[in-house]
Write a protein that holds these residues in place. Structure first.
Motif, PDB file in Angstrom:
ATOM      1  N   LYS A  32       0.830  -1.202   0.000  1.00 51.52           N
ATOM      2  CA  LYS A  32       0.000   0.000   0.000  1.00 51.52           C
ATOM      3  C   LYS A  32       0.869   1.258   0.000  1.00 51.52           C
ATOM      4  CE  LYS A  32      -1.830  -1.594   3.750  1.00 51.52           C
ATOM      5  NZ  LYS A  32      -1.395  -2.926   4.086  1.00 51.52           N
ATOM      6  N   ILE A  33       0.661   2.089  -1.018  1.00 47.82           N
ATOM      7  CA  ILE A  33       1.401   3.347  -1.147  1.00 47.82           C
ATOM      8  C   ILE A  33       0.419   4.502  -1.036  1.00 47.82           C
ATOM      9  CG2 ILE A  33       2.872   4.763  -2.633  1.00 47.82           C
ATOM     10  CD1 ILE A  33       3.780   2.133  -3.994  1.00 47.82           C
ATOM     11  N   LEU A  34       0.705   5.448  -0.154  1.00 55.53           N
ATOM     12  CA  LEU A  34      -0.123   6.626   0.036  1.00 55.53           C
ATOM     13  C   LEU A  34       0.616   7.845  -0.509  1.00 55.53           C
ATOM     14  CD1 LEU A  34      -2.779   7.680   1.356  1.00 55.53           C
ATOM     15  CD2 LEU A  34      -1.404   8.142   3.403  1.00 55.53           C
ATOM     16  N   ILE A  35      -0.032   8.550  -1.426  1.00 50.73           N
ATOM     17  CA  ILE A  35       0.549   9.755  -2.022  1.00 50.73           C
ATOM     18  C   ILE A  35      -0.111  10.962  -1.362  1.00 50.73           C
ATOM     19  CG2 ILE A  35       0.947  11.029  -4.168  1.00 50.73           C
ATOM     20  CD1 ILE A  35       2.289   8.259  -4.139  1.00 50.73           C
ATOM     21  N   LEU A  36       0.692  11.844  -0.805  1.00 48.38           N
ATOM     22  CA  LEU A  36       0.149  13.002  -0.108  1.00 48.38           C
ATOM     23  C   LEU A  36       0.983  14.237  -0.372  1.00 48.38           C
ATOM     24  CD1 LEU A  36       2.003  13.051   2.904  1.00 48.38           C
ATOM     25  CD2 LEU A  36       0.856  10.866   2.833  1.00 48.38           C
ATOM     26  N   GLY A  37       0.410  15.378  -0.023  1.00 47.03           N
ATOM     27  CA  GLY A  37       1.123  16.636  -0.213  1.00 47.03           C
ATOM     28  C   GLY A  37       0.191  17.819  -0.276  1.00 47.03           C
ATOM     29  N   TYR A  38       0.780  18.939  -0.555  1.00 47.33           N
ATOM     30  CA  TYR A  38       0.119  20.237  -0.631  1.00 47.33           C
ATOM     31  C   TYR A  38      -0.827  20.285  -1.829  1.00 47.33           C
ATOM     32  CZ  TYR A  38       0.181  25.306   0.317  1.00 47.33           C
ATOM     33  OH  TYR A  38      -0.148  26.582   0.661  1.00 47.33           O
ATOM     34  N   ASN A  39      -1.683  21.276  -1.879  1.00 47.50           N
ATOM     35  CA  ASN A  39      -2.610  21.463  -2.992  1.00 47.50           C
ATOM     36  C   ASN A  39      -1.864  21.711  -4.309  1.00 47.50           C
ATOM     37  OD1 ASN A  39      -4.762  21.447  -1.131  1.00 47.50           O
ATOM     38  ND2 ASN A  39      -4.549  23.646  -0.783  1.00 47.50           N
ATOM     39  N   GLY A  40      -2.237  20.977  -5.358  1.00 50.09           N
ATOM     40  CA  GLY A  40      -1.746  21.256  -6.700  1.00 50.09           C
ATOM     41  C   GLY A  40      -0.307  20.896  -7.001  1.00 50.09           C
ATOM     42  N   VAL A  41       0.286  19.983  -6.254  1.00 49.51           N
ATOM     43  CA  VAL A  41       1.697  19.657  -6.485  1.00 49.51           C
ATOM     44  C   VAL A  41       1.904  18.521  -7.479  1.00 49.51           C
ATOM     45  CG1 VAL A  41       2.525  20.558  -4.276  1.00 49.51           C
ATOM     46  CG2 VAL A  41       1.849  18.146  -4.460  1.00 49.51           C
ATOM     47  N   GLY A  42       0.831  17.842  -7.881  1.00 55.51           N
ATOM     48  CA  GLY A  42       0.970  16.762  -8.849  1.00 55.51           C
ATOM     49  C   GLY A  42       0.831  15.371  -8.262  1.00 55.51           C
ATOM     50  N   LYS A  43       0.046  15.246  -7.214  1.00 57.03           N
ATOM     51  CA  LYS A  43      -0.141  13.935  -6.579  1.00 57.03           C
ATOM     52  C   LYS A  43      -0.812  12.939  -7.519  1.00 57.03           C
ATOM     53  CE  LYS A  43      -2.353  15.868  -3.254  1.00 57.03           C
ATOM     54  NZ  LYS A  43      -2.128  17.221  -3.765  1.00 57.03           N
ATOM     55  N   SER A  44      -1.875  13.356  -8.197  1.00 54.30           N
ATOM     56  CA  SER A  44      -2.627  12.440  -9.060  1.00 54.30           C
ATOM     57  C   SER A  44      -1.786  11.944 -10.227  1.00 54.30           C
ATOM     58  CB  SER A  44      -3.895  13.119  -9.582  1.00 54.30           C
ATOM     59  OG  SER A  44      -4.739  13.479  -8.512  1.00 54.30           O
ATOM     60  N   ILE A  45      -1.052  12.824 -10.861  1.00 55.66           N
ATOM     61  CA  ILE A  45      -0.203  12.402 -11.985  1.00 55.66           C
ATOM     62  C   ILE A  45       0.943  11.527 -11.472  1.00 55.66           C
ATOM     63  CG2 ILE A  45       1.327  14.423 -12.086  1.00 55.66           C
ATOM     64  CD1 ILE A  45      -0.110  12.593 -15.125  1.00 55.66           C
TER      65      ILE A  45
END
Length: 176
Positions: free
Chosen positions: A37-50
């Protein structure tokens, strides 16, 4: 030559400061319980989805079976964006309607991955400003319930020195 000596000294000093333990993601996944399981997180608009899609594509190229979790249920098109990226890299995605509990979307993706004997779940999350305590508490809940094996903090180089604060706050909250 003074410049050559200076360059070598600078390179040596930087190498000492930036030493880190090597990490082989493919090897780690191979030696871990499935699904990894990998969780991608961060600030708004930094490119998490891509980042989720690029990582899924990379893992797929290495013969791993991947599923994405559209945990960004906050934005009206967060799930649509991830679904489009998933389509481009030809991996399945689990999503719920906008406003759903992000934690449950990720939990459902993990449950689906177990049932289908998939190798990896990559979970997208809503962008979070590290000073918003409510959003950071929600992230704590996601981590506590879904127990990711790896948390990847995506940062924007244009944020300048604020990235230091972002790393500290995310690390203090969920450990990155």
């Amino acid at each position: 030559d003074v410049f050559k000596t200076l360059a070598e000294s600078l390179k040596s000093s930087i190498s000492e400061v930036l030493q880190f333990k090597p990490f082989n993601l493919l090897e780690t996944i191979a030696n871990s319980e499935k699904p990894y399981k990998i969780l991608i997180l961060g600030y708004n608009g930094v490119g998490k989805s891509i980042t989720c899609a690029k990582l899924a594509s990379y893992l797929k190229e290495h013969s791993l079976k991947v599923i994405l979790a559209a945990g960004d249920t906050f934005r009206a098109v967060g799930d649509v964006q991830l679904a489009e990226y998933a389509s481009l890299v030809d991996v399945p995605v689990i999503k719920h309607k906008t406003g759903s509990d992000s934690c449950s979307v990720i939990f459902d993706a993990i449950t689906s991955a177990k049932a289908k004997q998939l190798d990896v779940v990559i979970a997208d999350t809503a962008g979070r400003i590290q000073s918003n305590k409510d959003l950071m508490r929600e992230l704590e809940k996601i981590v506590r319930i879904n127990k990711p094996d790896l948390k990847i903090l995506v940062l924007d180089a244009f944020s300048g020195s604020d990235v230091v604060t972002q790393v500290q706050e995310f690390d203090n909250t969920v450990g990155v």
